[in-house]
Design an enzyme around this catalytic site. Structure first.
Site, PDB file in Angstrom:
ATOM      1  N   ARG A 243      70.334  49.531  74.629  1.00  0.00           N
ATOM      2  CA  ARG A 243      69.245  49.697  73.823  1.00  0.00           C
ATOM      3  C   ARG A 243      68.215  50.415  74.685  1.00  0.00           C
ATOM      4  O   ARG A 243      67.445  49.845  75.591  1.00  0.00           O
ATOM      5  CB  ARG A 243      68.653  48.310  73.213  1.00  0.00           C
ATOM      6  CG  ARG A 243      69.580  47.186  72.599  1.00  0.00           C
ATOM      7  CD  ARG A 243      68.701  46.106  72.092  1.00  0.00           C
ATOM      8  NE  ARG A 243      68.112  45.169  73.376  1.00  0.00           N
ATOM      9  CZ  ARG A 243      68.881  44.399  74.134  1.00  0.00           C
ATOM     10  NH1 ARG A 243      70.036  44.160  73.847  1.00  0.00           N
ATOM     11  NH2 ARG A 243      68.255  43.950  75.015  1.00  0.00           N
TER      12      ARG A 243
ATOM     13  N   ARG B  14      61.663  34.507  75.713  1.00  0.00           N
ATOM     14  CA  ARG B  14      60.945  34.955  74.802  1.00  0.00           C
ATOM     15  C   ARG B  14      61.587  34.568  73.438  1.00  0.00           C
ATOM     16  O   ARG B  14      61.473  33.476  73.006  1.00  0.00           O
ATOM     17  CB  ARG B  14      60.766  36.545  74.977  1.00  0.00           C
ATOM     18  CG  ARG B  14      59.674  37.073  74.185  1.00  0.00           C
ATOM     19  CD  ARG B  14      59.375  38.519  74.535  1.00  0.00           C
ATOM     20  NE  ARG B  14      60.521  39.422  74.191  1.00  0.00           N
ATOM     21  CZ  ARG B  14      60.436  40.738  74.514  1.00  0.00           C
ATOM     22  NH1 ARG B  14      59.491  41.236  74.555  1.00  0.00           N
ATOM     23  NH2 ARG B  14      61.544  41.671  74.253  1.00  0.00           N
TER      24      ARG B  14
ATOM     25  N   TYR C 157      27.168  55.983  78.568  1.00  0.00           N
ATOM     26  CA  TYR C 157      26.654  54.740  78.394  1.00  0.00           C
ATOM     27  C   TYR C 157      26.557  53.996  79.570  1.00  0.00           C
ATOM     28  O   TYR C 157      27.621  54.149  80.362  1.00  0.00           O
ATOM     29  CB  TYR C 157      27.610  53.892  77.184  1.00  0.00           C
ATOM     30  CG  TYR C 157      27.589  54.350  75.894  1.00  0.00           C
ATOM     31  CD1 TYR C 157      26.452  54.074  75.140  1.00  0.00           C
ATOM     32  CD2 TYR C 157      28.755  54.575  75.262  1.00  0.00           C
ATOM     33  CE1 TYR C 157      26.256  54.465  73.927  1.00  0.00           C
ATOM     34  CE2 TYR C 157      28.738  54.942  73.917  1.00  0.00           C
ATOM     35  CZ  TYR C 157      27.455  54.910  73.167  1.00  0.00           C
ATOM     36  OH  TYR C 157      27.645  55.224  71.747  1.00  0.00           O
TER      37      TYR C 157
ATOM     38  N   HIS D  35      68.338  40.123  76.594  1.00  0.00           N
ATOM     39  CA  HIS D  35      67.441  41.026  77.067  1.00  0.00           C
ATOM     40  C   HIS D  35      67.019  40.693  78.606  1.00  0.00           C
ATOM     41  O   HIS D  35      66.714  39.599  79.019  1.00  0.00           O
ATOM     42  CB  HIS D  35      66.170  41.020  76.242  1.00  0.00           C
ATOM     43  CG  HIS D  35      64.933  42.270  76.499  1.00  0.00           C
ATOM     44  ND1 HIS D  35      65.565  43.489  76.751  1.00  0.00           N
ATOM     45  CD2 HIS D  35      63.622  41.901  76.632  1.00  0.00           C
ATOM     46  CE1 HIS D  35      64.442  44.132  76.702  1.00  0.00           C
ATOM     47  NE2 HIS D  35      63.416  43.448  76.644  1.00  0.00           N
TER      48      HIS D  35
ATOM     49  N   CYS E 173      33.770  56.948  75.761  1.00  0.00           N
ATOM     50  CA  CYS E 173      33.085  56.608  74.598  1.00  0.00           C
ATOM     51  C   CYS E 173      34.372  56.310  73.290  1.00  0.00           C
ATOM     52  O   CYS E 173      35.227  56.760  73.727  1.00  0.00           O
ATOM     53  CB  CYS E 173      32.203  57.422  73.958  1.00  0.00           C
ATOM     54  SG  CYS E 173      30.818  57.926  75.186  1.00  0.00           S
ATOM     55  N   MET E 174      33.769  55.826  72.462  1.00  0.00           N
ATOM     56  CA  MET E 174      34.790  55.764  71.283  1.00  0.00           C
ATOM     57  C   MET E 174      35.432  57.210  70.795  1.00  0.00           C
ATOM     58  O   MET E 174      36.753  57.003  70.655  1.00  0.00           O
ATOM     59  CB  MET E 174      34.280  55.058  69.969  1.00  0.00           C
ATOM     60  CG  MET E 174      35.092  54.898  68.953  1.00  0.00           C
ATOM     61  SD  MET E 174      34.385  54.210  67.327  1.00  0.00           S
ATOM     62  CE  MET E 174      33.599  52.559  68.068  1.00  0.00           C
ATOM     63  N   ASP E 175      34.839  58.151  70.747  1.00  0.00           N
ATOM     64  CA  ASP E 175      35.331  59.481  70.056  1.00  0.00           C
ATOM     65  C   ASP E 175      35.235  60.469  71.283  1.00  0.00           C
ATOM     66  O   ASP E 175      35.562  61.644  70.932  1.00  0.00           O
ATOM     67  CB  ASP E 175      34.424  59.823  68.961  1.00  0.00           C
ATOM     68  CG  ASP E 175      34.224  58.601  68.291  1.00  0.00           C
ATOM     69  OD1 ASP E 175      35.345  58.163  67.552  1.00  0.00           O
ATOM     70  OD2 ASP E 175      33.014  58.355  67.849  1.00  0.00           O
TER      71      ASP E 175
ATOM     72  N   LYS F 235      60.880  51.417  67.999  1.00  0.00           N
ATOM     73  CA  LYS F 235      59.890  50.594  67.378  1.00  0.00           C
ATOM     74  C   LYS F 235      58.540  51.168  67.827  1.00  0.00           C
ATOM     75  O   LYS F 235      58.520  52.322  68.647  1.00  0.00           O
ATOM     76  CB  LYS F 235      59.691  49.299  68.416  1.00  0.00           C
ATOM     77  CG  LYS F 235      59.944  49.141  69.574  1.00  0.00           C
ATOM     78  CD  LYS F 235      60.308  48.039  70.331  1.00  0.00           C
ATOM     79  CE  LYS F 235      60.246  47.850  71.760  1.00  0.00           C
ATOM     80  NZ  LYS F 235      60.833  46.707  72.461  1.00  0.00           N
TER      81      LYS F 235
HETATM   82  C1  LIG Z   1      61.739  47.419  73.555  1.00  0.00           C
HETATM   83  C2  LIG Z   1      63.095  46.771  73.703  1.00  0.00           C
HETATM   84  C3  LIG Z   1      63.923  47.700  74.260  1.00  0.00           C
HETATM   85  C4  LIG Z   1      63.703  48.932  74.943  1.00  0.00           C
HETATM   86  O1  LIG Z   1      63.337  48.844  76.195  1.00  0.00           O
HETATM   87  P1  LIG Z   1      62.995  50.197  77.098  1.00  0.00           P
HETATM   88  O2  LIG Z   1      62.806  49.522  78.619  1.00  0.00           O
HETATM   89  O3  LIG Z   1      62.001  50.922  76.590  1.00  0.00           O
HETATM   90  O4  LIG Z   1      64.388  50.857  77.241  1.00  0.00           O
HETATM   91  C5  LIG Z   1      65.443  46.868  74.332  1.00  0.00           C
HETATM   92  N1  LIG Z   1      65.589  45.983  73.899  1.00  0.00           N
HETATM   93  C6  LIG Z   1      64.654  44.953  73.454  1.00  0.00           C
HETATM   94  C7  LIG Z   1      65.192  43.667  72.985  1.00  0.00           C
HETATM   95  C8  LIG Z   1      63.294  45.396  73.231  1.00  0.00           C
HETATM   96  O5  LIG Z   1      62.446  44.642  72.851  1.00  0.00           O
END
Ligand SMILES: *Cc1c(COP(=O)(O)O)cnc(C)c1O
Length: 377
Positions: A221, A136, A264, A165, A311-313, A40
Protein backbone atom coordinates in the site's frame (compact mmCIF):
# COMPACT_ATOMS: atom_id res chain seq x y z
CA UNK A 1 -13.34 25.89 -7.27
CA UNK A 2 -12.38 26.94 -10.77
CA UNK A 3 -13.51 30.50 -10.23
CA UNK A 4 -10.98 30.92 -7.43
CA UNK A 5 -8.08 30.37 -9.79
CA UNK A 6 -9.08 33.34 -11.94
CA UNK A 7 -8.70 35.80 -9.10
CA UNK A 8 -6.06 35.19 -6.47
CA UNK A 9 -2.76 33.97 -7.89
CA UNK A 10 -2.20 31.27 -5.30
CA UNK A 11 -2.32 27.74 -6.58
CA UNK A 12 -0.86 24.28 -6.35
CA UNK A 13 0.33 22.45 -9.43
CA UNK A 14 0.38 18.68 -9.63
CA UNK A 15 2.86 17.17 -12.08
CA UNK A 16 1.01 14.07 -13.30
CA UNK A 17 4.05 12.92 -15.26
CA UNK A 18 5.96 12.79 -11.97
CA UNK A 19 3.24 10.63 -10.42
CA UNK A 20 3.32 8.32 -13.45
CA UNK A 21 7.13 8.17 -13.22
CA UNK A 22 7.02 7.32 -9.51
CA UNK A 23 4.36 4.70 -10.07
CA UNK A 24 6.38 2.97 -12.79
CA UNK A 25 9.55 3.09 -10.68
CA UNK A 26 7.79 1.65 -7.63
CA UNK A 27 6.00 -0.96 -9.70
CA UNK A 28 9.32 -2.31 -10.93
CA UNK A 29 10.85 -2.12 -7.49
CA UNK A 30 8.13 -4.07 -5.65
CA UNK A 31 7.44 -6.69 -8.35
CA UNK A 32 6.23 -9.40 -8.22
CA UNK A 33 4.07 -7.75 -5.54
CA UNK A 34 1.52 -5.30 -6.92
CA UNK A 35 0.62 -1.80 -5.81
CA UNK A 36 -2.43 -0.56 -3.98
CA UNK A 37 -2.24 3.24 -4.32
CA UNK A 38 -3.28 5.06 -1.18
CA UNK A 39 -5.23 8.12 -2.28
CA UNK A 40 -6.93 9.04 0.99
CA UNK A 41 -7.17 12.70 2.04
CA UNK A 42 -7.63 13.92 -1.54
CA UNK A 43 -4.59 11.91 -2.64
CA UNK A 44 -2.46 13.57 0.03
CA UNK A 45 -3.60 16.94 -1.28
CA UNK A 46 -2.88 16.13 -4.95
CA UNK A 47 -6.50 15.61 -6.04
CA UNK A 48 -8.12 12.20 -5.62
CA UNK A 49 -9.99 11.94 -8.93
CA UNK A 50 -7.14 12.97 -11.30
CA UNK A 51 -4.72 10.64 -9.50
CA UNK A 52 -7.25 7.79 -9.51
CA UNK A 53 -7.85 8.26 -13.24
CA UNK A 54 -4.14 8.21 -14.01
CA UNK A 55 -3.65 5.00 -12.02
CA UNK A 56 -6.78 3.37 -13.40
CA UNK A 57 -5.43 4.00 -16.91
CA UNK A 58 -2.21 2.29 -15.77
CA UNK A 59 -4.33 -0.72 -14.72
CA UNK A 60 -3.52 -0.61 -11.03
CA UNK A 61 -5.28 -3.47 -9.20
CA UNK A 62 -6.25 -1.52 -6.04
CA UNK A 63 -6.87 1.96 -4.73
CA UNK A 64 -7.22 2.66 -1.01
CA UNK A 65 -8.94 5.42 0.92
CA UNK A 66 -9.44 6.01 4.63
CA UNK A 67 -13.15 6.83 4.61
CA UNK A 68 -16.23 5.34 3.01
CA UNK A 69 -17.16 8.83 1.81
CA UNK A 70 -13.82 9.13 -0.01
CA UNK A 71 -14.60 5.88 -1.81
CA UNK A 72 -18.11 7.04 -2.72
CA UNK A 73 -16.65 10.22 -4.23
CA UNK A 74 -14.35 8.20 -6.48
CA UNK A 75 -17.21 5.98 -7.64
CA UNK A 76 -19.35 9.04 -8.33
CA UNK A 77 -16.56 10.25 -10.62
CA UNK A 78 -16.59 6.98 -12.56
CA UNK A 79 -13.66 5.15 -10.98
CA UNK A 80 -14.13 1.39 -11.50
CA UNK A 81 -10.94 0.00 -9.90
CA UNK A 82 -11.39 -1.99 -6.66
CA UNK A 83 -11.32 0.39 -3.68
CA UNK A 84 -10.21 -0.68 -0.22
CA UNK A 85 -11.54 1.36 2.71
CA UNK A 86 -8.73 1.26 5.27
CA UNK A 87 -10.68 2.89 8.06
CA UNK A 88 -13.21 0.09 8.02
CA UNK A 89 -16.97 0.13 8.06
CA UNK A 90 -18.45 2.12 10.87
CA UNK A 91 -21.85 3.45 11.87
CA UNK A 92 -24.45 3.18 9.14
CA UNK A 93 -22.03 2.86 6.25
CA UNK A 94 -22.72 -0.80 5.46
CA UNK A 95 -25.36 -0.16 2.81
CA UNK A 96 -23.10 2.40 1.14
CA UNK A 97 -20.23 -0.10 0.99
CA UNK A 98 -22.49 -2.44 -0.90
CA UNK A 99 -24.14 0.15 -3.12
CA UNK A 100 -20.80 1.66 -4.21
CA UNK A 101 -18.90 -1.63 -4.36
CA UNK A 102 -16.25 -0.65 -1.81
CA UNK A 103 -14.16 -3.27 -0.02
CA UNK A 104 -13.94 -2.69 3.73
CA UNK A 105 -11.03 -3.58 5.92
CA UNK A 106 -12.74 -5.36 8.83
CA UNK A 107 -11.24 -5.55 12.29
CA UNK A 108 -14.02 -6.52 14.66
CA UNK A 109 -16.65 -9.23 14.92
CA UNK A 110 -19.30 -6.60 15.37
CA UNK A 111 -18.41 -4.95 12.04
CA UNK A 112 -18.36 -8.35 10.39
CA UNK A 113 -21.87 -9.09 11.65
CA UNK A 114 -23.19 -5.71 10.55
CA UNK A 115 -21.66 -6.18 7.10
CA UNK A 116 -23.09 -9.71 6.90
CA UNK A 117 -26.55 -8.50 7.88
CA UNK A 118 -26.46 -5.67 5.34
CA UNK A 119 -25.23 -8.04 2.63
CA UNK A 120 -28.05 -10.58 3.05
CA UNK A 121 -28.18 -13.02 0.16
CA UNK A 122 -25.69 -11.11 -2.05
CA UNK A 123 -21.97 -11.74 -1.73
CA UNK A 124 -19.46 -9.24 -0.44
CA UNK A 125 -15.66 -9.28 -0.25
CA UNK A 126 -13.70 -7.89 2.65
CA UNK A 127 -10.11 -7.67 3.85
CA UNK A 128 -9.23 -8.60 7.41
CA UNK A 129 -6.99 -6.21 9.30
CA UNK A 130 -4.60 -7.60 11.89
CA UNK A 131 -2.87 -5.54 14.55
CA UNK A 132 0.74 -6.66 14.82
CA UNK A 133 2.16 -3.75 16.77
CA UNK A 134 0.61 -0.47 15.70
CA UNK A 135 -2.12 -0.76 18.37
CA UNK A 136 -4.52 1.28 16.25
CA UNK A 137 -6.96 -0.70 14.11
CA UNK A 138 -6.87 -4.45 13.65
CA UNK A 139 -7.58 -7.71 15.41
CA UNK A 140 -4.95 -9.04 17.78
CA UNK A 141 -3.93 -12.59 16.92
CA UNK A 142 -5.59 -14.07 20.01
CA UNK A 143 -8.91 -12.67 18.72
CA UNK A 144 -8.54 -14.40 15.37
CA UNK A 145 -10.10 -17.81 16.23
CA UNK A 146 -13.28 -16.16 17.58
CA UNK A 147 -13.45 -13.95 14.50
CA UNK A 148 -13.09 -16.95 12.19
CA UNK A 149 -15.96 -18.70 14.03
CA UNK A 150 -18.15 -15.70 13.28
CA UNK A 151 -17.18 -15.68 9.59
CA UNK A 152 -18.72 -19.16 9.30
CA UNK A 153 -22.11 -17.66 10.15
CA UNK A 154 -21.83 -15.45 7.07
CA UNK A 155 -20.96 -17.62 4.07
CA UNK A 156 -21.77 -14.72 1.73
CA UNK A 157 -18.89 -12.69 3.11
CA UNK A 158 -15.65 -13.56 1.34
CA UNK A 159 -12.27 -13.01 2.94
CA UNK A 160 -10.26 -11.90 -0.11
CA UNK A 161 -7.46 -10.07 1.66
CA UNK A 162 -5.54 -9.80 4.90
CA UNK A 163 -3.40 -6.87 5.98
CA UNK A 164 -1.45 -5.28 8.76
CA UNK A 165 0.31 -1.93 9.12
CA UNK A 166 3.93 -1.25 10.13
CA UNK A 167 4.53 1.33 12.84
CA UNK A 168 8.20 2.20 12.29
CA UNK A 169 9.06 1.27 8.71
CA UNK A 170 10.08 4.85 7.88
CA UNK A 171 12.69 4.74 10.66
CA UNK A 172 14.27 1.62 9.17
CA UNK A 173 13.46 -0.09 12.48
CA UNK A 174 14.38 -3.59 11.38
CA UNK A 175 13.63 -5.22 14.74
CA UNK A 176 10.11 -3.80 14.91
CA UNK A 177 9.44 -4.62 11.23
CA UNK A 178 10.58 -8.22 11.68
CA UNK A 179 8.46 -8.64 14.77
CA UNK A 180 5.38 -7.36 12.95
CA UNK A 181 6.04 -9.44 9.84
CA UNK A 182 6.48 -12.57 12.02
CA UNK A 183 3.14 -11.94 13.72
CA UNK A 184 1.49 -11.37 10.35
CA UNK A 185 2.87 -14.68 9.06
CA UNK A 186 1.55 -16.35 12.19
CA UNK A 187 -1.87 -14.87 11.37
CA UNK A 188 -1.63 -16.22 7.81
CA UNK A 189 -0.88 -19.65 9.24
CA UNK A 190 -3.96 -19.53 11.48
CA UNK A 191 -6.07 -18.60 8.46
CA UNK A 192 -4.53 -21.38 6.41
CA UNK A 193 -5.33 -23.94 9.10
CA UNK A 194 -8.93 -22.72 8.93
CA UNK A 195 -8.85 -23.38 5.18
CA UNK A 196 -8.51 -19.71 4.22
CA UNK A 197 -5.89 -18.45 1.75
CA UNK A 198 -6.84 -14.87 0.96
CA UNK A 199 -5.93 -13.72 -2.55
CA UNK A 200 -4.32 -10.46 -1.31
CA UNK A 201 -1.79 -10.28 1.53
CA UNK A 202 -0.36 -6.87 2.38
CA UNK A 203 1.86 -5.35 5.05
CA UNK A 204 4.01 -2.53 3.68
CA UNK A 205 3.40 1.18 3.29
CA UNK A 206 5.79 3.27 1.17
CA UNK A 207 8.69 2.88 3.59
CA UNK A 208 8.12 -0.84 4.05
CA UNK A 209 7.88 -1.36 0.30
CA UNK A 210 11.41 -0.08 -0.16
CA UNK A 211 13.00 -1.88 2.79
CA UNK A 212 11.03 -4.74 4.29
CA UNK A 213 11.42 -8.27 3.05
CA UNK A 214 7.88 -9.63 2.95
CA UNK A 215 7.97 -12.87 1.00
CA UNK A 216 4.51 -13.85 2.13
CA UNK A 217 2.81 -10.79 0.69
CA UNK A 218 1.74 -9.86 -2.82
CA UNK A 219 0.43 -6.31 -2.44
CA UNK A 220 1.93 -3.11 -0.99
CA UNK A 221 0.00 0.00 0.00
CA UNK A 222 1.88 3.03 -1.29
CA UNK A 223 0.93 6.62 -0.56
CA UNK A 224 3.75 9.08 0.11
CA UNK A 225 6.28 7.66 -2.37
CA UNK A 226 3.77 7.80 -5.20
CA UNK A 227 3.67 11.57 -4.78
CA UNK A 228 7.46 11.65 -4.98
CA UNK A 229 8.26 12.11 -1.33
CA UNK A 230 10.93 9.81 0.01
CA UNK A 231 9.48 7.80 2.88
CA UNK A 232 12.71 6.85 4.62
CA UNK A 233 15.02 8.39 7.19
CA UNK A 234 17.80 8.46 6.08
CA UNK A 235 16.42 8.72 2.54
CA UNK A 236 16.31 5.87 0.03
CA UNK A 237 18.20 5.73 -3.25
CA UNK A 238 15.01 5.62 -5.27
CA UNK A 239 14.90 8.62 -7.65
CA UNK A 240 11.35 9.75 -6.86
CA UNK A 241 10.07 12.99 -8.35
CA UNK A 242 8.00 15.28 -6.08
CA UNK A 243 4.71 16.01 -7.84
CA UNK A 244 3.38 18.99 -5.95
CA UNK A 245 4.39 22.63 -6.11
CA UNK A 246 2.66 25.57 -4.46
CA UNK A 247 2.99 29.17 -5.58
CA UNK A 248 1.65 32.62 -4.97
CA UNK A 249 2.67 36.10 -6.08
CA UNK A 250 3.47 39.43 -4.44
CA UNK A 251 0.40 41.69 -4.11
CA UNK A 252 1.92 44.60 -2.19
CA UNK A 253 5.37 45.97 -1.34
CA UNK A 254 6.28 48.58 1.25
CA UNK A 255 9.46 50.06 2.70
CA UNK A 256 9.55 50.36 6.44
CA UNK A 257 12.12 52.06 8.64
CA UNK A 258 14.27 50.23 11.15
CA UNK A 259 12.30 49.67 14.35
CA UNK A 260 8.90 49.12 12.68
CA UNK A 261 7.17 45.84 13.37
CA UNK A 262 5.36 43.42 11.05
CA UNK A 263 2.05 41.58 11.51
CA UNK A 264 -0.10 40.66 14.53
CA UNK A 265 1.73 40.70 17.82
CA UNK A 266 4.61 42.66 16.34
CA UNK A 267 7.11 39.98 17.22
CA UNK A 268 9.31 40.76 14.21
CA UNK A 269 11.06 44.11 14.22
CA UNK A 270 13.00 45.51 11.28
CA UNK A 271 16.65 45.84 12.26
CA UNK A 272 17.35 48.00 9.20
CA UNK A 273 15.26 49.89 6.67
CA UNK A 274 13.41 46.99 5.02
CA UNK A 275 11.35 46.05 2.00
CA UNK A 276 8.36 43.92 2.95
CA UNK A 277 6.32 41.95 0.39
CA UNK A 278 2.79 40.86 1.23
CA UNK A 279 1.73 37.45 -0.13
CA UNK A 280 -1.90 36.31 -0.51
CA UNK A 281 -1.57 33.03 1.33
CA UNK A 282 -2.15 32.22 4.99
CA UNK A 283 -2.96 29.55 7.46
CA UNK A 284 -6.48 29.12 6.07
CA UNK A 285 -4.76 27.87 2.91
CA UNK A 286 -2.63 25.44 4.89
CA UNK A 287 0.42 27.71 5.17
CA UNK A 288 0.72 26.94 8.85
CA UNK A 289 1.11 29.62 11.48
CA UNK A 290 3.83 27.42 12.98
CA UNK A 291 6.06 28.26 9.98
CA UNK A 292 6.48 31.83 11.22
CA UNK A 293 10.03 32.86 11.99
CA UNK A 294 11.41 29.83 10.15
CA UNK A 295 10.01 29.54 6.63
CA UNK A 296 11.44 31.03 3.47
CA UNK A 297 9.87 31.54 0.06
CA UNK A 298 11.56 31.75 -3.34
CA UNK A 299 11.39 35.14 -5.02
CA UNK A 300 13.66 36.17 -7.90
CA UNK A 301 15.72 32.99 -7.57
CA UNK A 302 16.56 33.88 -3.96
CA UNK A 303 15.28 32.90 -0.54
CA UNK A 304 13.18 35.47 1.30
CA UNK A 305 12.36 34.86 4.97
CA UNK A 306 8.73 34.99 6.10
CA UNK A 307 8.61 37.63 8.83
CA UNK A 308 6.06 38.23 11.55
CA UNK A 309 3.07 36.04 12.31
CA UNK A 310 1.34 34.30 9.42
CA UNK A 311 -2.24 35.60 9.11
CA UNK A 312 -5.35 33.72 7.98
CA UNK A 313 -5.16 34.98 4.37
CA UNK A 314 -1.79 36.72 4.13
CA UNK A 315 1.82 36.60 5.15
CA UNK A 316 4.85 38.85 4.73
CA UNK A 317 8.31 38.19 3.31
CA UNK A 318 11.43 40.29 3.82
CA UNK A 319 12.69 41.11 0.32
CA UNK A 320 15.23 43.74 1.33
CA UNK A 321 17.99 41.63 -0.22
CA UNK A 322 16.05 41.01 -3.45
CA UNK A 323 16.14 44.52 -4.94
CA UNK A 324 14.47 43.81 -8.29
CA UNK A 325 11.33 42.26 -6.78
CA UNK A 326 8.03 43.73 -7.97
CA UNK A 327 4.33 43.35 -7.42
CA UNK A 328 3.14 40.34 -9.42
CA UNK A 329 6.40 38.43 -9.04
CA UNK A 330 6.05 34.75 -8.31
CA UNK A 331 6.73 33.50 -4.79
CA UNK A 332 7.28 29.76 -4.46
CA UNK A 333 6.15 28.23 -1.17
CA UNK A 334 6.88 24.64 -2.18
CA UNK A 335 8.80 23.55 -5.26
CA UNK A 336 11.48 25.07 -7.46
CA UNK A 337 12.37 28.43 -8.90
CA UNK A 338 15.59 28.98 -10.80
CA UNK A 339 18.35 27.25 -8.87
CA UNK A 340 16.44 26.96 -5.62
CA UNK A 341 14.04 24.34 -4.27
CA UNK A 342 11.90 24.21 -1.16
CA UNK A 343 10.88 20.62 -0.47
CA UNK A 344 7.95 19.33 1.55
CA UNK A 345 10.59 18.04 3.96
CA UNK A 346 12.00 21.51 4.46
CA UNK A 347 8.54 22.95 5.08
CA UNK A 348 7.83 20.09 7.47
CA UNK A 349 11.02 20.76 9.40
CA UNK A 350 10.15 24.45 9.73
CA UNK A 351 6.64 23.59 10.93
CA UNK A 352 7.90 20.82 13.21
CA UNK A 353 5.84 18.17 11.44
CA UNK A 354 6.07 15.55 8.65
CA UNK A 355 5.61 16.07 4.90
CA UNK A 356 2.28 14.20 5.01
CA UNK A 357 0.82 17.02 7.09
CA UNK A 358 2.19 19.67 4.72
CA UNK A 359 0.61 18.29 1.53
CA UNK A 360 -2.65 17.13 3.12
CA UNK A 361 -2.90 20.49 4.87
CA UNK A 362 -3.09 22.58 1.68
CA UNK A 363 -6.73 23.58 1.92
CA UNK A 364 -9.69 23.48 -0.47
CA UNK A 365 -9.15 27.20 -1.04
CA UNK A 366 -6.01 26.57 -3.09
CA UNK A 367 -6.97 25.50 -6.63
CA UNK A 368 -5.05 22.52 -8.01
CA UNK A 369 -3.75 22.84 -11.55
CA UNK A 370 -2.53 19.82 -13.46
CA UNK A 371 0.38 19.40 -15.77
CA UNK A 372 -0.29 18.13 -18.36
CA UNK A 373 -3.63 19.92 -18.10
CA UNK A 374 -6.83 17.95 -17.61
CA UNK A 375 -10.32 19.09 -18.50
CA UNK A 376 -12.30 18.29 -15.37
CA UNK A 377 -11.64 17.29 -11.81
C1 LIG B 1 -1.97 5.86 4.94
C2 LIG B 1 -1.75 4.41 4.97
C3 LIG B 1 -0.82 3.81 4.08
C4 LIG B 1 0.09 4.61 3.17
O1 LIG B 1 1.22 5.02 3.88
P1 LIG B 1 2.42 5.79 3.16
O2 LIG B 1 3.43 5.94 4.22
O3 LIG B 1 1.87 7.09 2.70
O4 LIG B 1 2.86 4.95 2.03
C5 LIG B 1 -0.75 2.44 4.05
N1 LIG B 1 -1.51 1.68 4.86
C6 LIG B 1 -2.38 2.22 5.76
C7 LIG B 1 -3.19 1.33 6.63
C8 LIG B 1 -2.51 3.60 5.84
O5 LIG B 1 -3.35 4.13 6.73
Amino acid sequence: MDILSFHRKTNATVDLDAVAHNFELLRQQVAPAQICAVIKANAYGHGDVPIARLLEAAEIPWLAVALVEEGIRLRQHGIKTPILVLGGALGNHYDALIEYDLTPSIFSQEHLRELGNATGSQTKAFHLKLDTGMSRLGLRLHELPGFLDTTREYPNLHLTGVLTHLANADLRDTAQNSKQVALFNQGLLTLEKAGLTPRWRHVSNSAGSLTVDTDHTNLVRIGLALYGLDPLTPPSETPLRPALSWKTSIIHIKSIPAGDRVSYGGNWEAQRPSLIATLPVGYADGYSRSLAGKAEVLIGDARAPIVGNICMDLCMADITDIPGAEIGDEAVLLGSQGHQTISAYELARWADTIPYEITTGISYRVPRDYSPAIKER
